[in-house]
Design an enzyme around this catalytic site. Structure first.
Site, PDB file in Angstrom:
ATOM      1  N   CYS A  12       0.806  -1.211   0.000  1.00 11.79           N
ATOM      2  CA  CYS A  12       0.000   0.000   0.000  1.00 11.79           C
ATOM      3  C   CYS A  12       0.838   1.259   0.000  1.00 11.79           C
ATOM      4  O   CYS A  12       2.028   1.240   0.283  1.00 11.79           O
ATOM      5  CB  CYS A  12      -0.899   0.042   1.246  1.00 11.79           C
ATOM      6  SG  CYS A  12      -1.948  -1.400   1.449  1.00 11.79           S
ATOM      7  N   GLY A  38       0.485   0.234  -5.203  1.00 14.85           N
ATOM      8  CA  GLY A  38      -0.746  -0.541  -5.183  1.00 14.85           C
ATOM      9  C   GLY A  38      -1.673  -0.086  -6.279  1.00 14.85           C
ATOM     10  O   GLY A  38      -1.889   1.119  -6.440  1.00 14.85           O
ATOM     11  N   ASN A 112      -0.356   1.160   5.746  1.00 14.49           N
ATOM     12  CA  ASN A 112       0.622   0.476   4.915  1.00 14.49           C
ATOM     13  C   ASN A 112       1.390  -0.489   5.799  1.00 14.49           C
ATOM     14  O   ASN A 112       1.980  -0.075   6.801  1.00 14.49           O
ATOM     15  CB  ASN A 112       1.587   1.483   4.273  1.00 14.49           C
ATOM     16  CG  ASN A 112       2.709   0.788   3.516  1.00 14.49           C
ATOM     17  OD1 ASN A 112       2.521  -0.303   2.984  1.00 14.49           O
ATOM     18  ND2 ASN A 112       3.870   1.415   3.466  1.00 14.49           N
ATOM     19  N   GLY A 113       1.372  -1.776   5.453  1.00 18.58           N
ATOM     20  CA  GLY A 113       2.104  -2.761   6.237  1.00 18.58           C
ATOM     21  C   GLY A 113       1.280  -3.996   6.511  1.00 18.58           C
ATOM     22  O   GLY A 113       0.289  -4.274   5.837  1.00 18.58           O
ATOM     23  N   TYR A 252      13.888  -2.117  -4.495  1.00 18.58           N
ATOM     24  CA  TYR A 252      12.853  -2.386  -5.494  1.00 18.58           C
ATOM     25  C   TYR A 252      11.622  -1.499  -5.420  1.00 18.58           C
ATOM     26  O   TYR A 252      11.170  -0.957  -6.422  1.00 18.58           O
ATOM     27  CB  TYR A 252      12.434  -3.859  -5.369  1.00 18.58           C
ATOM     28  CG  TYR A 252      11.246  -4.238  -6.201  1.00 18.58           C
ATOM     29  CD1 TYR A 252      11.349  -4.335  -7.584  1.00 18.58           C
ATOM     30  CD2 TYR A 252      10.012  -4.491  -5.615  1.00 18.58           C
ATOM     31  CE1 TYR A 252      10.252  -4.675  -8.362  1.00 18.58           C
ATOM     32  CE2 TYR A 252       8.918  -4.835  -6.380  1.00 18.58           C
ATOM     33  CZ  TYR A 252       9.039  -4.928  -7.750  1.00 18.58           C
ATOM     34  OH  TYR A 252       7.964  -5.253  -8.516  1.00 18.58           O
ATOM     35  N   SER A 293      12.627  -0.868 -12.168  1.00 19.16           N
ATOM     36  CA  SER A 293      13.328  -0.723 -10.894  1.00 19.16           C
ATOM     37  C   SER A 293      14.794  -1.131 -10.959  1.00 19.16           C
ATOM     38  O   SER A 293      15.566  -0.786 -10.061  1.00 19.16           O
ATOM     39  CB  SER A 293      12.613  -1.552  -9.820  1.00 19.16           C
ATOM     40  OG  SER A 293      12.530  -2.900 -10.218  1.00 19.16           O
ATOM     41  N   ASP A 355      19.074  -7.353 -12.698  1.00 19.25           N
ATOM     42  CA  ASP A 355      17.739  -7.286 -12.109  1.00 19.25           C
ATOM     43  C   ASP A 355      17.886  -7.088 -10.612  1.00 19.25           C
ATOM     44  O   ASP A 355      18.957  -7.316 -10.038  1.00 19.25           O
ATOM     45  CB  ASP A 355      16.949  -8.559 -12.417  1.00 19.25           C
ATOM     46  CG  ASP A 355      15.443  -8.350 -12.333  1.00 19.25           C
ATOM     47  OD1 ASP A 355      15.026  -7.239 -11.966  1.00 19.25           O
ATOM     48  OD2 ASP A 355      14.687  -9.294 -12.638  1.00 19.25           O
ATOM     49  N   ASP A 356      16.804  -6.654  -9.964  1.00 19.67           N
ATOM     50  CA  ASP A 356      16.885  -6.344  -8.542  1.00 19.67           C
ATOM     51  C   ASP A 356      16.698  -7.552  -7.646  1.00 19.67           C
ATOM     52  O   ASP A 356      17.195  -7.577  -6.525  1.00 19.67           O
ATOM     53  CB  ASP A 356      15.865  -5.261  -8.168  1.00 19.67           C
ATOM     54  CG  ASP A 356      14.482  -5.582  -8.704  1.00 19.67           C
ATOM     55  OD1 ASP A 356      13.864  -6.543  -8.216  1.00 19.67           O
ATOM     56  OD2 ASP A 356      14.032  -4.884  -9.619  1.00 19.67           O
ATOM     57  N   CYS A 447      15.876  -4.121   7.688  1.00 13.89           N
ATOM     58  CA  CYS A 447      15.324  -5.471   7.825  1.00 13.89           C
ATOM     59  C   CYS A 447      15.880  -6.325   6.694  1.00 13.89           C
ATOM     60  O   CYS A 447      15.744  -5.979   5.509  1.00 13.89           O
ATOM     61  CB  CYS A 447      13.801  -5.437   7.759  1.00 13.89           C
ATOM     62  SG  CYS A 447      13.044  -7.087   7.840  1.00 13.89           S
TER      63      CYS A 447
END
Length: 470
Positions: A12, A38, A112-113, A252, A293, A355-356, A447
């Site tokens: 989101c 989104g 968001n999350g 990304y 990306s 690529d990512d 993270c």
């Protein structure tokens, strides 16, 4: 890369503004700049100081607000939301912001999350009489707020937030105030800006540029901002602990023109590409990136290696999303419709395809084959992140080991499966160094759970049970 084909999806994007006569219109443009986060649903809720009014629908923001709905929204403050729907979690009832009305007034929430203890909280709340109107874990917060016994709303919100575990960036609006909250680990990006006398909040700073706002600062982990006609008030509902911004935001998800914690995303991705070239050099003729990306990382790889960068793959921006279906054959056909190799660039050349990330591997396999069909003599794959071996429970749509190719296959096996001549994944240390985030936390405050399996929060036993994220 192509999120809907690749299987790696952000959930989101949120946007809010307080104190502007054109709040609904500004929110619309802010959400438009966050559309990459989104595409399945969008909504806006406004307040005129006396009542809340909202509109939401399924689809892109331009499709939801396409028939005068925006002009019906009047107010000096608003929050908005763009949403990615996880499997089985569609439906207008899950599109946000979620609105709630009671005898004490209205309230709307955008999120968001993903809450890793949502199922446990829902079971507890239902046993106490709560009835949920959606499958979204966002609704849990509203029930917790209503059940809190504190007299002031901000204290009820703070109390409710302490019960939540996982990743969350919340915008809450009532008739007379807007609240902004970020989880104690700071897993999701959220920034504060100013637009004249108005305050603006957004998932990414690129939204500020679009609406003409000025970036002020990032929201702190564990912080609650209360914004009303008296100004802005900052409080803490939790101490910041183990800061862990999602690494995939840098790699990304976020737009290249956004910045997180003072780090420009484009520059960060270029650094990842440069580090990738140092770790996995190759003798080749041309570098190309998978749009969109991976372009920045590909440019960085080219600059570091001295091999020229070319547009070897072109993205068709006029293909709709209706062809995306849950069958593998249609996913593969979707790659052909979305991407085209440039024969004049790759024919007869040794190509490095940057690529990512690789999730399932099926899209990478198709792109490698397209480059070979276009005449590439060699295709060397370079990935600007480590292998994704573990599911994410914080709002990215990878929830099982079975769907992650790196969870079950070695790097050499992945190379053979996708048909590349060679493959190289950026090391964890190289990724952390390349992003360049300055933090005292583990892995510089990022993270890295999807790479290492070490999660910054407790993961509850029922986390994998079906429930709608975001």
């Amino acid at each position: 890369m192509l999120a809907e084909l690749k299987g790696l999806n952000e959930e989101c994007g949120v946007f809010g503004i307080w104190g502007h006569k054109d709040a609904p219109q500004i929110t619309y443009y802010g959400l438009h700049s966050l559309q990459h986060r989104g595409q399945e649903g969008a909504g806006i809720v406004v307040t005129d100081g006396e009542k809340l009014k909202g509109y939401k629908g399924e689809g892109l923001i331009v499709d939801v607000f396409n028939n005068g709905q925006l002009s019906d929204l009047k107010g000096m403050a608003a929050i908005g939301h763009v949403r990615y729907a996880t499997a089985g979690g569609g439906g207008i009832e899950n599109v946000q912001p979620l609105m709630f009305r009671s005898q004490t007034g209205g309230l709307a929430i955008a999120h968001n999350g993903n809450l890793v203890n949502a199922n446990a909280l829902k079971h507890q709340l239902e046993s106490q009489g709560s009835i949920f109107q959606s499958t979204s874990d966002t609704e849990v917060l509203a029930h917790l707020i209503k059940r809190s016994g504190f007299p002031l709303l901000k204290d009820r919100v703070k109390n409710a937030l302490t019960m939540l575990k996982g990743a969350y960036a919340f915008l809450i609006i009532t008739e007379t105030e807007m609240m902004v909250a970020l989880d104690p680990n700071g897993l999701r990006p959220l920034a504060l800006g100013r637009m004249g006398d108005a305050y603006v909040v957004a998932s990414e700073t690129c939204a500020f540029d679009v609406v003409g706002a000025t970036y002020v600062r990032d929201i702190e982990p564990g912080e609650l901002l209360v914004i009303d006609n008296g100004g802005l008030h900052s409080e803490r509902f939790a101490m910041s602990m183990n800061p862990a911004m999602c690494s995939m935001e840098y790699i990304y998800f976020s737009r290249p023109d956004s910045s997180i914690n003072g780090i420009n995303i484009h520059k960060s991705r270029k650094n990842l590409g440069k580090q990738l070239a140092r770790e996995f050099p190759i003798d080749a003729d041309v570098i190309t990136g998978v749009p969109d990306s991976s372009i920045s990382a590909a440019i960085g790889y080219a600059e570091e290696s001295g091999i020229p960068y070319e547009l070897g793959l072109i993205k068709n921006r006029y293909v709709g999303r209706t062809f995306i279906q849950p069958s593998q054959s249609l996913r593969e056909q979707g790659v052909k419709m979305k991407l085209s190799p440039v024969r004049g660039v790759v024919e007869g050349k040794r190509v490095v395809m940057v690529d990512d990330s690789i999730v399932r591997g099926t899209t990478s396999k198709r792109i490698v084959q397209m480059l070979r069909d276009a005449g590439a003599t060699e295709v060397h794959v370079r990935i600007s992140s480590p292998p994704i071996k573990h599911p994410c429970f914080y709002g990215i749509d990878t929830s099982t080991h079975e769907e992650l190719i790196a969870s079950n296959k070695s790097v050499e096996e992945i190379k053979d499966i996708i048909g590349a001549d060679s493959i190289g994944f950026l090391s964890l240390e190289g990724m952390v160094s390349g992003i360049g985030r300055k933090s005292t936390g583990e892995h510089c405050g990022q993270c890295v759970a999807c790479f290492t399996g070490k999660y910054p929060t407790e993961i509850y036993p029922d986390t994998l049970l079906p429930h709608e994220k975001c």
